[in-house]
Write a protein that holds these residues in place. Structure first.
Motif, PDB file in Angstrom:
ATOM      1  N   ILE A  20       0.852  -1.191   0.000  1.00 45.23           N
ATOM      2  CA  ILE A  20       0.000   0.000   0.000  1.00 45.23           C
ATOM      3  C   ILE A  20       0.884   1.236   0.000  1.00 45.23           C
ATOM      4  CG2 ILE A  20      -1.803   1.281   1.211  1.00 45.23           C
ATOM      5  CD1 ILE A  20      -1.446  -2.221   2.305  1.00 45.23           C
ATOM      6  N   ALA A  21       0.761   2.041  -1.039  1.00 44.72           N
ATOM      7  CA  ALA A  21       1.510   3.296  -1.121  1.00 44.72           C
ATOM      8  C   ALA A  21       0.693   4.423  -0.512  1.00 44.72           C
ATOM      9  CB  ALA A  21       1.840   3.611  -2.571  1.00 44.72           C
ATOM     10  N   MET A  22       1.219   5.035   0.534  1.00 44.34           N
ATOM     11  CA  MET A  22       0.591   6.204   1.149  1.00 44.34           C
ATOM     12  C   MET A  22       1.442   7.419   0.812  1.00 44.34           C
ATOM     13  SD  MET A  22      -0.644   4.955   4.919  1.00 44.34           S
ATOM     14  CE  MET A  22      -2.000   3.804   5.123  1.00 44.34           C
ATOM     15  N   TYR A  23       0.811   8.408   0.177  1.00 40.08           N
ATOM     16  CA  TYR A  23       1.598   9.551  -0.274  1.00 40.08           C
ATOM     17  C   TYR A  23       0.693  10.732  -0.594  1.00 40.08           C
ATOM     18  CZ  TYR A  23      -0.046   8.541  -5.009  1.00 40.08           C
ATOM     19  OH  TYR A  23      -0.832   8.350  -6.119  1.00 40.08           O
ATOM     20  N   ASP A  24       1.332  11.887  -0.703  1.00 38.99           N
ATOM     21  CA  ASP A  24       0.665  13.113  -1.124  1.00 38.99           C
ATOM     22  C   ASP A  24       1.054  13.360  -2.584  1.00 38.99           C
ATOM     23  OD1 ASP A  24      -0.165  15.706  -1.658  1.00 38.99           O
ATOM     24  OD2 ASP A  24       0.371  16.473   0.323  1.00 38.99           O
ATOM     25  N   PRO A  25       0.105  13.390  -3.516  1.00 31.04           N
ATOM     26  CA  PRO A  25       0.439  13.623  -4.930  1.00 31.04           C
ATOM     27  C   PRO A  25       1.177  14.936  -5.174  1.00 31.04           C
ATOM     28  CG  PRO A  25      -1.833  12.876  -4.712  1.00 31.04           C
ATOM     29  CD  PRO A  25      -1.336  13.161  -3.318  1.00 31.04           C
ATOM     30  N   ASN A  26       1.075  15.867  -4.232  1.00 32.65           N
ATOM     31  CA  ASN A  26       1.755  17.156  -4.364  1.00 32.65           C
ATOM     32  C   ASN A  26       3.138  17.168  -3.709  1.00 32.65           C
ATOM     33  OD1 ASN A  26      -0.437  18.422  -5.749  1.00 32.65           O
ATOM     34  ND2 ASN A  26      -1.517  18.592  -3.791  1.00 32.65           N
ATOM     35  N   ASP A  27       3.599  16.019  -3.272  1.00 37.37           N
ATOM     36  CA  ASP A  27       4.929  15.895  -2.675  1.00 37.37           C
ATOM     37  C   ASP A  27       5.983  16.211  -3.736  1.00 37.37           C
ATOM     38  OD1 ASP A  27       7.321  15.100  -1.547  1.00 37.37           O
ATOM     39  OD2 ASP A  27       6.591  13.159  -0.862  1.00 37.37           O
ATOM     40  N   SER A  28       6.746  17.263  -3.532  1.00 36.06           N
ATOM     41  CA  SER A  28       7.729  17.696  -4.530  1.00 36.06           C
ATOM     42  C   SER A  28       8.995  16.850  -4.540  1.00 36.06           C
ATOM     43  CB  SER A  28       8.100  19.167  -4.279  1.00 36.06           C
ATOM     44  OG  SER A  28       8.690  19.324  -2.996  1.00 36.06           O
ATOM     45  N   LYS A  29       9.178  16.001  -3.535  1.00 34.17           N
ATOM     46  CA  LYS A  29      10.403  15.207  -3.431  1.00 34.17           C
ATOM     47  C   LYS A  29      10.326  13.890  -4.194  1.00 34.17           C
ATOM     48  CE  LYS A  29      12.430  14.952   0.612  1.00 34.17           C
ATOM     49  NZ  LYS A  29      13.757  15.543   0.350  1.00 34.17           N
ATOM     50  N   ILE A  30       9.132  13.487  -4.587  1.00 37.92           N
ATOM     51  CA  ILE A  30       8.964  12.214  -5.286  1.00 37.92           C
ATOM     52  C   ILE A  30       8.059  12.407  -6.498  1.00 37.92           C
ATOM     53  CG2 ILE A  30       9.370  10.744  -3.272  1.00 37.92           C
ATOM     54  CD1 ILE A  30       6.384  10.555  -2.867  1.00 37.92           C
ATOM     55  N   LYS A  31       8.164  11.482  -7.463  1.00 42.46           N
ATOM     56  CA  LYS A  31       7.309  11.507  -8.639  1.00 42.46           C
ATOM     57  C   LYS A  31       6.230  10.439  -8.485  1.00 42.46           C
ATOM     58  CE  LYS A  31      10.883  13.182 -11.795  1.00 42.46           C
ATOM     59  NZ  LYS A  31      11.659  12.902 -13.024  1.00 42.46           N
ATOM     60  N   GLU A  32       4.990  10.834  -8.738  1.00 40.03           N
ATOM     61  CA  GLU A  32       3.877   9.903  -8.547  1.00 40.03           C
ATOM     62  C   GLU A  32       4.040   8.648  -9.389  1.00 40.03           C
ATOM     63  OE1 GLU A  32      -0.948  10.010  -8.006  1.00 40.03           O
ATOM     64  OE2 GLU A  32      -0.019  11.491  -9.320  1.00 40.03           O
ATOM     65  N   ILE A  33       4.544   8.779 -10.600  1.00 37.03           N
ATOM     66  CA  ILE A  33       4.717   7.613 -11.468  1.00 37.03           C
ATOM     67  C   ILE A  33       5.676   6.603 -10.852  1.00 37.03           C
ATOM     68  CG2 ILE A  33       6.594   8.647 -12.826  1.00 37.03           C
ATOM     69  CD1 ILE A  33       5.394   7.195 -15.277  1.00 37.03           C
ATOM     70  N   ASN A  34       6.665   7.101 -10.101  1.00 29.69           N
ATOM     71  CA  ASN A  34       7.613   6.201  -9.434  1.00 29.69           C
ATOM     72  C   ASN A  34       7.030   5.596  -8.169  1.00 29.69           C
ATOM     73  OD1 ASN A  34       9.568   6.638 -11.405  1.00 29.69           O
ATOM     74  ND2 ASN A  34      10.431   8.402 -10.315  1.00 29.69           N
ATOM     75  N   VAL A  35       6.132   6.313  -7.513  1.00 31.83           N
ATOM     76  CA  VAL A  35       5.406   5.746  -6.370  1.00 31.83           C
ATOM     77  C   VAL A  35       4.536   4.589  -6.854  1.00 31.83           C
ATOM     78  CG1 VAL A  35       3.665   6.171  -4.597  1.00 31.83           C
ATOM     79  CG2 VAL A  35       5.401   7.906  -5.070  1.00 31.83           C
ATOM     80  N   LEU A  36       3.823   4.820  -7.942  1.00 33.09           N
ATOM     81  CA  LEU A  36       2.932   3.799  -8.480  1.00 33.09           C
ATOM     82  C   LEU A  36       3.714   2.608  -9.044  1.00 33.09           C
ATOM     83  CD1 LEU A  36       0.268   6.068 -10.237  1.00 33.09           C
ATOM     84  CD2 LEU A  36       0.266   5.140  -7.915  1.00 33.09           C
ATOM     85  N   GLY A  37       5.011   2.790  -9.244  1.00 34.06           N
ATOM     86  CA  GLY A  37       5.860   1.692  -9.702  1.00 34.06           C
ATOM     87  C   GLY A  37       5.945   0.540  -8.716  1.00 34.06           C
TER      88      GLY A  37
END
Length: 250
Positions: free
Chosen positions: A190-207
């Motif tokens: 389960i990925a928990m994250y803020d889509p507006n997080d400037s330190k990470i890319k959402e596409i890499n989270v979804l990876g």
């Protein structure tokens, strides 16, 4: 019995699920020290204390993430052969993944679930890790100010610099040199994250969906440190996940 890896280990008992809580690079297990009171009664919070800090200051950090994970699992067989889950924030999610991967091979069991908080998939090495592992004091100082992780007054205390800056460098060195071995789990990630997080890319989270047969995402507002800035919502989500797992098994 006291366990050097887990804060409050003298209170470990036979609760249904142990939740291993792994901090980000440079952080301490104390981040999770107060979590227990906010969780369901059947969950045991296990804040993981890593080498080279706090009461383990004299222990050197291992040369690799996989070696650190192996050290943990060989010294915690009793914990990892019972129902357990993992929460790891940022780089802590990478260590959590390695613990789960190696424990699966050694003990033949997977965690109930793996929560990756504000973390990109293991194949993506954080850019800041590559920069900070060899950074001088001025660069580290600027980083900590920008991240708003430490009170500015403390930053200029020589004893703090002497104690903390080597910890940050060693942790970042560990992840800068990380080589992922891909493992696909049956358990949920389960990925928990803020889509507006400037330190990470959402596409890499979804990876992270490449590493499990059961992937899901949960948005938690609050930036990169949403688990601190929006702690109540995050803990509520974890409690819901545990209850969902229990319902499926009953």
């Amino acid at each position: 019995m006291k366990n050097k890896w887990i804060i409050g280990s003298d209170e470990i008992n036979d609760k249904e699920i142990s939740l291993l809580c792994i901090p980000y690079a440079g952080a301490s297990a104390s981040l999770f020290a107060k979590w227990q009171s906010d969780f369901e009664q059947n969950i045991l919070i296990c804040p993981i204390l890593l080498p080279f800090r706090d009461s383990r200051r004299k222990e050197n950090m291992p040369e690799s993430v996989s070696k650190l994970a192996m050290d943990f699992i060989t010294e915690n067989a009793e914990l990892l052969t019972k129902p357990y889950a993992i929460f790891g924030h940022c780089t802590g999610a990478i260590l959590g993944y390695e613990i789960a991967r190696i424990a699966k091979k050694v003990y033949g069991v997977e965690p109930i679930f793996l929560i990756v908080s504000s973390s990109q998939q293991p194949a993506i090495v954080p850019e800041e890790a590559k920069v900070m592992c060899d950074a001088d004091d001025a660069v580290i100082m600027e980083y900590l100010i920008n991240e708003n992780l430490v009170e500015k007054e403390i930053l200029y205390i020589p004893e703090f610099i002497e104690y903390y800056f080597p910890i940050l460098r060693e942790d970042f060195r560990l992840y800068a040199n990380y080589l992922v071995t891909k493992e696909k789990f049956k358990c949920p990630i389960i990925a928990m994250y803020d889509p507006n997080d400037s330190k990470i890319k959402e596409i890499n989270v979804l990876g992270w969906n490449q590493y499990t047969e059961q992937f899901r995402k949960i948005v938690v507002r609050g930036g990169h440190y949403a688990f601190l800035n929006n702690e109540k919502e995050l803990i509520s989500s974890i409690n819901q996940i545990v209850n969902e797992v229990k319902r499926r098994k009953s």
